[in-house]
Scaffold this motif. Sequence first.
Motif, mmCIF file in Angstrom:
data_model
loop_
_atom_site.group_PDB
_atom_site.id
_atom_site.type_symbol
_atom_site.label_atom_id
_atom_site.label_comp_id
_atom_site.label_asym_id
_atom_site.label_seq_id
_atom_site.Cartn_x
_atom_site.Cartn_y
_atom_site.Cartn_z
ATOM 1 N N GLU A 1 0.826 -1.214 0.000
ATOM 2 C CA GLU A 1 0.000 0.000 0.000
ATOM 3 C C GLU A 1 0.854 1.256 0.000
ATOM 4 O O GLU A 1 0.440 2.304 -0.500
ATOM 5 C CB GLU A 1 -0.932 -0.008 1.210
ATOM 6 N N GLN A 2 2.062 1.152 0.537
ATOM 7 C CA GLN A 2 2.938 2.319 0.591
ATOM 8 C C GLN A 2 3.820 2.458 -0.644
ATOM 9 O O GLN A 2 4.116 3.573 -1.067
ATOM 10 C CB GLN A 2 3.810 2.257 1.850
ATOM 11 N N ILE B 1 0.249 -2.206 -4.519
ATOM 12 C CA ILE B 1 -1.052 -2.762 -4.146
ATOM 13 C C ILE B 1 -1.977 -2.823 -5.362
ATOM 14 O O ILE B 1 -2.854 -3.694 -5.436
ATOM 15 C CB ILE B 1 -1.692 -1.934 -3.014
ATOM 16 N N SER C 1 -3.542 -6.317 -6.294
ATOM 17 C CA SER C 1 -4.986 -6.492 -6.154
ATOM 18 C C SER C 1 -5.613 -6.968 -7.458
ATOM 19 O O SER C 1 -6.517 -7.816 -7.454
ATOM 20 C CB SER C 1 -5.630 -5.168 -5.718
ATOM 21 N N SER D 1 -8.733 -3.023 -2.296
ATOM 22 C CA SER D 1 -7.975 -2.045 -1.518
ATOM 23 C C SER D 1 -8.588 -0.659 -1.681
ATOM 24 O O SER D 1 -8.995 -0.275 -2.786
ATOM 25 C CB SER D 1 -6.516 -2.015 -1.993
ATOM 26 N N ILE E 1 -7.039 2.057 -1.770
ATOM 27 C CA ILE E 1 -6.180 2.756 -2.733
ATOM 28 C C ILE E 1 -6.579 2.375 -4.148
ATOM 29 O O ILE E 1 -6.653 3.226 -5.041
ATOM 30 C CB ILE E 1 -4.700 2.412 -2.478
#
Length: 510
Positions: free
Chosen positions: A310-311, A315, A319, A344, A346
Amino acid sequence: MIGFFSKHDRLFGKEIAALAVLLVANFVCAITVSVIFQNRDAETQSMVQLATIAVISMLSCVVLLQLNSSRMAAVQAIGTLAAKDKLTGLANREAFQRHLKERMESSKSDPFILLLLDLDRFKELNAFLGYSSADQLLQQFSERLSKLAKKDGDAARIGGDEFALIMPYTGTNASLHAEVRKFFDALYKTYMCNKQSIELTVSVGTTLFPDDGRDPESLNQNAYFALQRAKKEGHNRVCCYDEIADSKMMNYHFLSQDMDRALQEGEFAVYFQPQFSFATGKQTGFEALVRWLHKDRGMISPSDFIPIAEQNGLILPLSEFVLREACHIASQWVNPLKVAVNLSPIQMRQCVISELVTDVLLETGLDPKRLELEVTESLFIDINDSVSSDLLHLQRKGISIALDDFGTGYSSLAYLTSFPFDKIKIDQSFVKNLATDDSSMAIISAVIGMGKSLNMQITAEGIEDQQTYDILRLAGVDQAQGFLLGKPRDIAAEPGEEMQPVEPARSAVA
């Protein structure tokens, strides 16, 4: 060499012109002397010629030495400029690393601290102040930092808002943190940029030579991990290298760097955990869960790599991989069970999820009614119309939308009324302590009541024992998921009963 002279000879124009004049003058003098003494005897002519040559040679040497001295001074000055950061005048990254290496390799090197400094939230300050004032801030900070340095080259600017400092230190690791804090009183005093008062804080990572590293690479790396820990813990902190604490940062860094390769080489796999109906005991579907089977480190937990993805931005491809793989595998099942896939936040905000899901369903041939998309509460903190519209569009196609991990920090009735979810999934943190914690039962009862009133199904995840299963069944929960009923597994590698119509739940747990 030719390129160097062609670039810098303009610095020596006067010396070169003087040398040319001297050579011409010497040549004229030599001719004149030869004419004057041409009628003298041979011995006298020879002596005069030798004397003339000696004088010409001596004068030429003097000029050449002066020319070389000027050139060497200019070259040295250019080298010094090349080793300096243009904005701040501190050593640049390359010069600092050379200085650090020389210092560590010196037999007379005393213990010292290597400090890596990062100006907190400098991007925000840059946007607020403007580039000109931000540059002034960097210059003022550099001036203060250079006053802490004991030798030339001990302070450096190694990045946009990143700095390094070497400071002598003869104490111990135990007193290092307090000692470093003393050095920074001057750095925290108010800065003035275009008549604006600016308060500045700094995150610092430190390592001690030779205790924390005996070569530049390890010393720099350990200081970097300590700095990352300082930033992660909330900024405005000094963190000294700690082998145990920073091993987590090292692991984070390693996984982040290795994740893209792992995606390309197919190290990620989709596992499936079964879900069952409390009312019938029959299996209703699977939840698709991603796993990382690292080539060297074996199985890596999603709790370790999902936050990293995610950072670092991975992601999104991760995903999408899970969605495609889950739909592809589910489309081949004999029994048309549902498959639930996590989305996610994001991913939801950065791509048009309805288009992606539609493409995947067309590609795999999976019936939309067999797909369930799980979204977390954090998505609805600042949900916008486009995200909500995307989910509604998918729901109209027959795809179920579930609110996952309900009750983990942002829960409120407003989230349930902001979107017509098909299902609520009670987080396993409440289920885990259900048999011994009355407050967990109260929360679950409230969720069941809200869900039923809004015509939403309730799923409880994390069921690991018979007592918990029985309590949830009597409470009115619709679906069950947990290790008691089946662990996540690779169906392709371990085909089992779940591929056919079965009734394992009632017999296994009733």
